[in-house]
Design an enzyme around this catalytic site. Sequence first.
Site, mmCIF file in Angstrom:
data_model
loop_
_atom_site.group_PDB
_atom_site.id
_atom_site.type_symbol
_atom_site.label_atom_id
_atom_site.label_comp_id
_atom_site.label_asym_id
_atom_site.label_seq_id
_atom_site.Cartn_x
_atom_site.Cartn_y
_atom_site.Cartn_z
ATOM 1 N N ARG A 39 -29.932 -13.123 75.502
ATOM 2 C CA ARG A 39 -29.547 -12.715 74.466
ATOM 3 C C ARG A 39 -28.757 -13.794 73.570
ATOM 4 N NH1 ARG A 39 -25.058 -8.625 78.336
ATOM 5 N NH2 ARG A 39 -25.942 -7.215 77.378
ATOM 6 N N LYS A 200 -28.274 8.776 88.393
ATOM 7 C CA LYS A 200 -27.525 9.608 88.162
ATOM 8 C C LYS A 200 -28.059 11.054 86.577
ATOM 9 C CE LYS A 200 -23.919 7.924 91.080
ATOM 10 N NZ LYS A 200 -23.032 7.848 90.616
ATOM 11 N N GLY A 353 -29.397 -1.611 81.165
ATOM 12 C CA GLY A 353 -29.564 -2.669 81.502
ATOM 13 C C GLY A 353 -31.055 -3.206 82.703
ATOM 14 N N GLY A 376 -25.154 -0.410 78.324
ATOM 15 C CA GLY A 376 -24.268 0.294 77.583
ATOM 16 C C GLY A 376 -24.335 1.441 76.058
#
Length: 401
Positions: A39, A200, A353, A376
């Site tokens: 990053r 999920k 991620g 996210g």
Amino acid sequence: MVGIAKQTIRDVEVRGRRVLVRVDFNVPMKDGAITDDTRIRAAVPTIDALRHAGARVVLISHLGRPDGKVVESLRLAPIAEHLAGLLGVPVIAVPETVGHVAKAAIDHLHDGDICVLENVRFQAGEEANDPAFVAELAALGDLFVNDAFGTAHRAHASTEGIGHHLPAVAGLLMEREVGIMGAALADPVRPFVAVVGGKKVSDKIGVLRNLVGRADHILIGGAMANTFLAAQGHAMGASYVEQSAVATAVEILALAAQAGTHFELPTDLVVAPRLEADAPSAVVDVDGIPADQMALDIGPETVVRYGVLLRRAGTIIWNGPMGVFEVPTFASGTTGVAHAVADCPGTTVVGGGDSVAALEATGLADRITHVSTGGGASLEFLEGKVLPGVAVLRDRGSAPR
Ligand code: ADP
Ligand code: MG
């Protein structure tokens, strides 16, 4: 570079101006050392462009979750030092975020100098987007640049609030993230193939809904595939199935059929009695899962099927691993898909991620068009949501300041 609807640092005069740049230096650290500087590296092009153009560069970032208090282990000084090494020029670590020490440090900057303000989440007003804190922060600069794509889905003081006080434009990383993913969603070179995996269905419902009708093929893997297979009536043995999302899975299958999006599920799976590297694993057909075993990866036939579609794609978006890639016994599906994505001559984007971690582990990341720095944020972007840290930036075509 794909154009975006927002102004960027190329559209503004920065010489001699105090430019507040929100970057995402929220890097993983262990015992005070940076374990992955991706990053920080990703912010270098914007920082370099600004300092070469004569800006007085004031970097703002958060690190970890200090929850509005000073946490010694989350100070940004080690990051400033690391950045100085990458840039080859000094970077001043300012021990405060706002207040007279910060102001004095900025007043002393010359054109092209760089400083890093202290962790912005030491301030309670940051996550609260508190107007008083926003005003204090904005008073430190003349111009706002948002290059923190990874935090752009949050409406915090330094990501959103400040943009209402200062002329606000995108940095080069932000432009790249929004430009490449935006074009892939809005105007993809076809065939457009989306690969969605991970744990999920409920985490990815928004992404699936947004991709159905846009993508030509959606390829499903990971534990999420178990839920879809259960929705189709397959007996999933001891596999992780998200029972509460089975109805949603049925609904998404119906939407895809209606929209003409080819929805692909695994035809074979790697099963084992327990989630351990030395567990005896086997490849079975989706109809042959033993009652006491769990599906932990997609099988080799599925990797080949998916690989054919991926290697022919004009555009690929990949979010979510194909299996429990953290355990080598169950990593082949994810690795196989990574190879196919790397081989694809079209535009390839990987976000999420765990997906990015899995990709990095294969060593194929440099063969991908764009590896998103936002977990996210990329998920929300793929859901078709407007990110507050992007919305606040000046539209292209609006009057220059
Ligand atoms: P991302 O962070 O890329 O969005 P997710 O967080 O949705 O991805 O999912 C990643 C997690 O899903 C990983 O920890 C992985 O071990 C888990 N996972 C993938 N396949 C399975 C499976 N078949 N059974 C259980 N867990 C799985
Ligand atoms: Mg994850």
